[in-house]
Design a protein around this motif. Structure first.
Motif, PDB file in Angstrom:
ATOM      1  N   LEU A 337      32.978  53.358  43.115  1.00 41.55           N
ATOM      2  CA  LEU A 337      32.395  52.200  42.437  1.00 41.55           C
ATOM      3  C   LEU A 337      33.137  51.898  41.140  1.00 41.55           C
ATOM      4  N   ASN A 338      33.404  52.928  40.353  1.00 40.78           N
ATOM      5  CA  ASN A 338      34.055  52.705  39.067  1.00 40.78           C
ATOM      6  C   ASN A 338      35.431  52.076  39.246  1.00 40.78           C
ATOM      7  N   ILE A 339      36.153  52.560  40.244  1.00 40.28           N
ATOM      8  CA  ILE A 339      37.508  52.034  40.443  1.00 40.28           C
ATOM      9  C   ILE A 339      37.461  50.607  41.001  1.00 40.28           C
ATOM     10  N   ILE A 340      36.560  50.387  41.976  1.00 41.42           N
ATOM     11  CA  ILE A 340      36.451  49.033  42.559  1.00 41.42           C
ATOM     12  C   ILE A 340      35.997  48.043  41.489  1.00 41.42           C
ATOM     13  N   LEU A 341      35.005  48.466  40.670  1.00 35.19           N
ATOM     14  CA  LEU A 341      34.502  47.577  39.618  1.00 35.19           C
ATOM     15  C   LEU A 341      35.612  47.170  38.658  1.00 35.19           C
ATOM     16  N   ASN A 342      36.465  48.124  38.306  1.00 37.56           N
ATOM     17  CA  ASN A 342      37.571  47.802  37.403  1.00 37.56           C
ATOM     18  C   ASN A 342      38.455  46.713  38.001  1.00 37.56           C
ATOM     19  N   SER A 343      38.728  46.855  39.309  1.00 30.92           N
ATOM     20  CA  SER A 343      39.557  45.836  39.961  1.00 30.92           C
ATOM     21  C   SER A 343      38.851  44.483  39.961  1.00 30.92           C
ATOM     22  N   LEU A 344      37.548  44.516  40.278  1.00 34.11           N
ATOM     23  CA  LEU A 344      36.785  43.268  40.353  1.00 34.11           C
ATOM     24  C   LEU A 344      36.748  42.585  38.992  1.00 34.11           C
ATOM     25  N   GLN A 345      36.631  43.400  37.942  1.00 27.16           N
ATOM     26  CA  GLN A 345      36.541  42.816  36.609  1.00 27.16           C
ATOM     27  C   GLN A 345      37.917  42.402  36.090  1.00 27.16           C
ATOM     28  N   ALA A 346      38.968  42.998  36.651  1.00 23.97           N
ATOM     29  CA  ALA A 346      40.306  42.695  36.165  1.00 23.97           C
ATOM     30  C   ALA A 346      40.754  41.306  36.605  1.00 23.97           C
ATOM     31  N   ARG A 347      40.263  40.873  37.755  1.00 21.85           N
ATOM     32  CA  ARG A 347      40.709  39.554  38.235  1.00 21.85           C
ATOM     33  C   ARG A 347      39.561  38.891  38.974  1.00 21.85           C
ATOM     34  N   ARG A 348      39.131  37.741  38.477  1.00 17.03           N
ATOM     35  CA  ARG A 348      37.999  37.050  39.099  1.00 17.03           C
ATOM     36  C   ARG A 348      38.466  36.149  40.238  1.00 17.03           C
ATOM     37  N   GLN A 349      39.659  35.601  40.122  1.00 16.85           N
ATOM     38  CA  GLN A 349      40.116  34.641  41.146  1.00 16.85           C
ATOM     39  C   GLN A 349      41.359  35.156  41.847  1.00 16.85           C
ATOM     40  N   GLY A 350      41.328  35.001  43.137  1.00 18.53           N
ATOM     41  CA  GLY A 350      42.495  35.373  43.942  1.00 18.53           C
ATOM     42  C   GLY A 350      42.735  36.864  43.986  1.00 18.53           C
ATOM     43  N   LEU A 351      41.633  37.646  43.859  1.00 12.55           N
ATOM     44  CA  LEU A 351      41.794  39.098  43.886  1.00 12.55           C
ATOM     45  C   LEU A 351      42.128  39.587  45.289  1.00 12.55           C
ATOM     46  N   LYS A 352      43.119  40.442  45.319  1.00  8.42           N
ATOM     47  CA  LYS A 352      43.411  41.118  46.587  1.00  8.42           C
ATOM     48  C   LYS A 352      43.251  42.600  46.331  1.00  8.42           C
ATOM     49  N   LEU A 353      42.372  43.235  47.127  1.00  6.00           N
ATOM     50  CA  LEU A 353      42.159  44.668  46.944  1.00  6.00           C
ATOM     51  C   LEU A 353      42.417  45.369  48.268  1.00  6.00           C
ATOM     52  N   HIS A 354      43.343  46.299  48.211  1.00  8.64           N
ATOM     53  CA  HIS A 354      43.716  47.004  49.428  1.00  8.64           C
ATOM     54  C   HIS A 354      43.243  48.448  49.301  1.00  8.64           C
ATOM     55  N   VAL A 355      42.370  48.852  50.259  1.00  9.42           N
ATOM     56  CA  VAL A 355      41.839  50.213  50.211  1.00  9.42           C
ATOM     57  C   VAL A 355      42.303  50.952  51.451  1.00  9.42           C
ATOM     58  N   SER A 356      42.926  52.120  51.214  1.00 15.97           N
ATOM     59  CA  SER A 356      43.346  52.880  52.396  1.00 15.97           C
ATOM     60  C   SER A 356      42.971  54.342  52.238  1.00 15.97           C
ATOM     61  N   THR A 357      42.668  54.970  53.355  1.00 19.94           N
ATOM     62  CA  THR A 357      42.365  56.410  53.328  1.00 19.94           C
ATOM     63  C   THR A 357      43.241  57.122  54.341  1.00 19.94           C
ATOM     64  N   LYS A 358      43.580  58.370  53.986  1.00 22.81           N
ATOM     65  CA  LYS A 358      44.435  59.158  54.878  1.00 22.81           C
ATOM     66  C   LYS A 358      44.056  60.620  54.771  1.00 22.81           C
ATOM     67  N   HIS A 359      44.376  61.360  55.797  1.00 23.39           N
ATOM     68  CA  HIS A 359      44.222  62.820  55.754  1.00 23.39           C
ATOM     69  C   HIS A 359      45.573  63.429  56.065  1.00 23.39           C
ATOM     70  N   VAL A 360      46.246  63.937  55.043  1.00 20.38           N
ATOM     71  CA  VAL A 360      47.590  64.500  55.223  1.00 20.38           C
ATOM     72  C   VAL A 360      47.665  65.883  54.564  1.00 20.38           C
ATOM     73  N   ASP A 361      48.190  66.830  55.262  1.00 19.60           N
ATOM     74  CA  ASP A 361      48.441  68.182  54.727  1.00 19.60           C
ATOM     75  C   ASP A 361      47.235  68.783  54.000  1.00 19.60           C
ATOM     76  N   GLY A 362      46.074  68.648  54.601  1.00 18.68           N
ATOM     77  CA  GLY A 362      44.884  69.244  53.992  1.00 18.68           C
ATOM     78  C   GLY A 362      44.327  68.461  52.826  1.00 18.68           C
ATOM     79  N   ASN A 363      44.952  67.338  52.502  1.00 19.09           N
ATOM     80  CA  ASN A 363      44.427  66.508  51.428  1.00 19.09           C
ATOM     81  C   ASN A 363      43.911  65.178  51.958  1.00 19.09           C
ATOM     82  N   ILE A 364      42.797  64.742  51.366  1.00 20.79           N
ATOM     83  CA  ILE A 364      42.312  63.395  51.663  1.00 20.79           C
ATOM     84  C   ILE A 364      42.762  62.518  50.521  1.00 20.79           C
TER      85      ILE A 364
END
Lengths: 442, 219
Positions: A337-364
């Motif tokens: 939430l904190n990270i998404i909110l920062n993005s939302l507050q950083a740009r009100r118009q034309g915001l593009k937010l790309h969220v990706s998740t991965k599981h590699v080498d024991g790390n998420i």
């Protein structure tokens, strides 16, 4: 005014204290000498103190005080005359009394001097040994005292550190709670707005239903009355009923009721879902750890933020398959939430937010990339500092990213920030899929 | 004061030769023994030594009877100068009536003199004697050697303290009696005030000093 021996600083023995001959010389040192004088022919030998009192004597006095048969010699103590040696010979004795007296005197004075030396040596030796021993005891006592003082200090220090640590923990918990309260407050405003719509048509529908029900009731009353009437007169009910049905527009109402109820049910379901998401997000009912799918938690976070997301925002989710992650779900949602909110507050118009998740080498890894204005170079290493904020006063607590980092760190992970001013910012959260040590996060 | 008995008319005083190791304390006593008249003094008693270093103390006693019949015994002691014999120094220093500090004039011994004087101050305090009040003289011994601190420097350092300073060579026999005489004078002044030597026993300062420092004929 004879001064008593005072004890100054633990010393009792005074070098130089006056002593009498008898204190210094023992009988067994003197008597053999006197006896040997008798063997040599003297009739009587006596050692007197300075007042003439007998100290040692042997032999019998002839009572004769003739200078020819009595010899006196001085006895010295520390060089001071301390008495006399008196040697008597029988009258008519062939003894060379003078020589014998001289010899005896020399031997006696030597005995006295040597005994005095031995005594002084012994006394001072004993005194020094005692004193040294006392000093050692004293030193030992002081060392013990200082040791126990240091031990006490160390114990106190330990306790103080513990107290301070407890205090810091409490403060930290309180800060997290504050930050959470702040973000929940923000959400609550959005949620209230979101709930307004379904609740609006639900209450409007219910009002309409109330009116409809009164018509049903009226129709029922009509039927009851008409049936009673027909029992008496016999016939004509159907027609009258149809007229009444038509007057009350029940055909429309019966159709509309279904619509209203299904609409209201739908609205109630929406309310339920919003509340459920909010609860799920804040996990007010559940502060325990659980194994969760982080993709689900990200979705959940977006759901509660739905009203904050501008119409034209473009959210791209690219979720990989993740293993279950053991965490406190409320905490992890807070991070997203904190990270998404920062993005939302950083740009009100034309915001593009790309969220990706991965599981590699024991790390998420969870990466959030936006096309906001980016973080200026000069503040980039301060963004995790407590109370550091670039937002207007009151708009942010300055704790969002601090809390975010704290939580991620507690789970053994880290956050990497890359930012290109004017182009956007990327936060990459890396969490070990298997937590090596169990850290309790509240 | 070791003893003062008005009834017995006896008084026993103690003077102490203090100072760093090998500064010539025993040599001072030996010289006094040689230079002063046998009359009124006892023999020098040297307790066991080790490698010719004092480990206990040396004692030179003096006797005199005042016109008023008071028998006064003055016991002059040396202390062992080596640092390790501090307990013995404390024992000897107890009830001292006067102290002669024998310093070593050699340049190399400046620090040792200093720490021994500090040790004297500390031990006087330990046995309850006020260094400001006890009769005290200082002798810079070994003036016969060449590598010594100049007299002017010694004067400059010690004059402000008000403590009488004497130059001496105990080995050559000069300055020794002068040091002792001054100590005896100061001791008389201090005792006279407390015990009334002149008023009660008819002993004046000149007489006291004269009897204790009477030289052997021809020396």
């Amino acid at each position: 005014m004879k001064e008593g021996r005072e004890t100054t600083g633990g010393i009792e023995y005074v070098v130089g204290a006056e002593k009498g001959i008898r204190e210094i010389v023992r009988d067994e040192d003197v008597m053999p000498l006197l006896e040997s004088a008798l063997s040599a022919g003297a009739s009587r030998v006596e050692v007197t103190d300075s007042r003439g009192g007998t100290l040692w004597a042997c032999g019998a006095s002839s009572g004769n005080n003739d200078s020819a048969t009595v010899e006196r010699r001085p006895v010295f103590l520390e060089g001071e005359p301390a008495g006399s040696l008196v040697v008597e010979a029988s009258p008519g004795s062939q003894l060379r009394l003078n020589d014998l007296a001289g010899l005896l005197c020399a031997a006696l004075n030597k005995i006295i001097t040597n005994s005095l030396k031995r005594m002084l040596t012994t006394e001072i030796h004993t005194s020094v040994v005692n004193r040294t021993y006392e000093e050692l005891l004293e030193t030992n006592k002081r060392l013990r005292a200082s040791e126990s003082r240091y031990r006490e200090l160390a114990e106190n220090l330990d306790r103080k550190v513990q107290e301070r640590t407890e205090e810091l923990k409490r403060m930290h918990t309180r800060l997290i709670q504050q930050e959470k309260a702040a973000s929940i407050g923000l959400l609550a405003a959005g949620v209230a707005h979101e709930i307004n719509n379904p609740i609006g048509f639900i209450s409007s529908n219910l009002n309409t239903l109330k009116r409809y029900i009164s018509r049903f009731t009226e129709m029922m009353d009509f039927y009851r009355a008409a049936i009673e009437e027909a029992d008496k007169a016999g016939g004509g009910i159907t027609e009258a009923a149809c007229r009444k049905w038509s007057d009350l527009k029940l055909d429309f109402i019966v159709r509309d009721v279904e619509e209203l109820i299904s609409q209201s049910l739908d609205g109630a379901e929406r309310v339920r879902k919003i509340v459920s998401d909010l609860k799920g997000f804040s996990h007010v009912d559940d502060s325990k750890e659980d194994i969760v799918d982080l993709n689900t938690e990200i979705e959940r976070t977006f759901n509660v933020l739905v009203h904050e997301i501008p119409e034209d925002a473009e959210i791209v989710k690219e979720f990989g398959s993740l293993p279950g992650f053991l965490c406190n779900p409320a905490m992890i949602c807070q991070v997203f939430l904190n990270i998404i909110l920062n993005s939302l507050q950083a740009r009100r118009q034309g915001l593009k937010l790309h969220v990706s998740t991965k599981h590699v080498d024991g790390n998420i890894t969870v990466a959030f990339s936006d096309n906001g204005p980016g973080i200026p170079e000069e503040v980039r290493n301060r963004i995790f500092e407590p109370f550091f904020t670039t937002k207007d006063v009151g708009a942010g607590t300055g704790l969002g990213l601090t809390v975010t980092l704290d939580i991620v760190t507690a789970y053994g992970g880290d956050i990497e920030v890359t930012s290109c001013p004017g182009k956007g910012t990327t936060f990459v959260i890396r969490l070990p899929a298997e937590r090596r040590e169990h850290v309790k996060v509240r | 004061m070791i003893e003062f008995d008005r009834t017995e008319k006896r008084m026993v005083l103690k003077l102490v030769f203090y100072g760093p190791a090998l500064s010539g304390k025993t040599t001072n006593l030996l010289r006094l023994h040689d230079l002063l008249s046998r009359e009124g003094r006892g023999e020098l008693m040297v307790l066991d030594t080790r490698d010719d270093r004092t480990i206990f103390f040396d004692l030179l006693p003096f006797f005199l009877v005042t016109p008023g019949g008071l028998k006064i015994k003055v016991k002059v002691y040396t202390v062992p100068g080596q640092v390790k014999h501090d307990a013995t120094r404390k024992a000897v220093l107890q009830r001292a009536d006067g102290v002669a500090f024998i310093a070593d004039s050699r340049v190399s011994e400046v620090a040792n003199n200093y720490s021994s004087f500090e040790n004297l101050e500390k031990n006087l305090a330990f046995v309850g004697i006020d260094i400001e009040r006890i009769p005290l003289v200082i002798q810079f011994n070994k003036r016969d050697l060449s590598d010594i601190v100049p007299e002017a420097d010694i004067e400059r350092v010690w004059r402000p303290t008000g403590i009488p300073v004497f130059m001496a060579s105990a080995l050559e026999g000069w300055g020794v009696v002068e040091t002792f005489s001054r100590l005896v004078e100061l001791t008389y002044d201090s005792i006279d005030g407390k015990c009334g030597l002149s008023e009660g026993y008819g002993l004046d300062r000149e007489d006291f000093v004269g009897r204790l420092t009477k030289r052997v004929q021809g020396s």
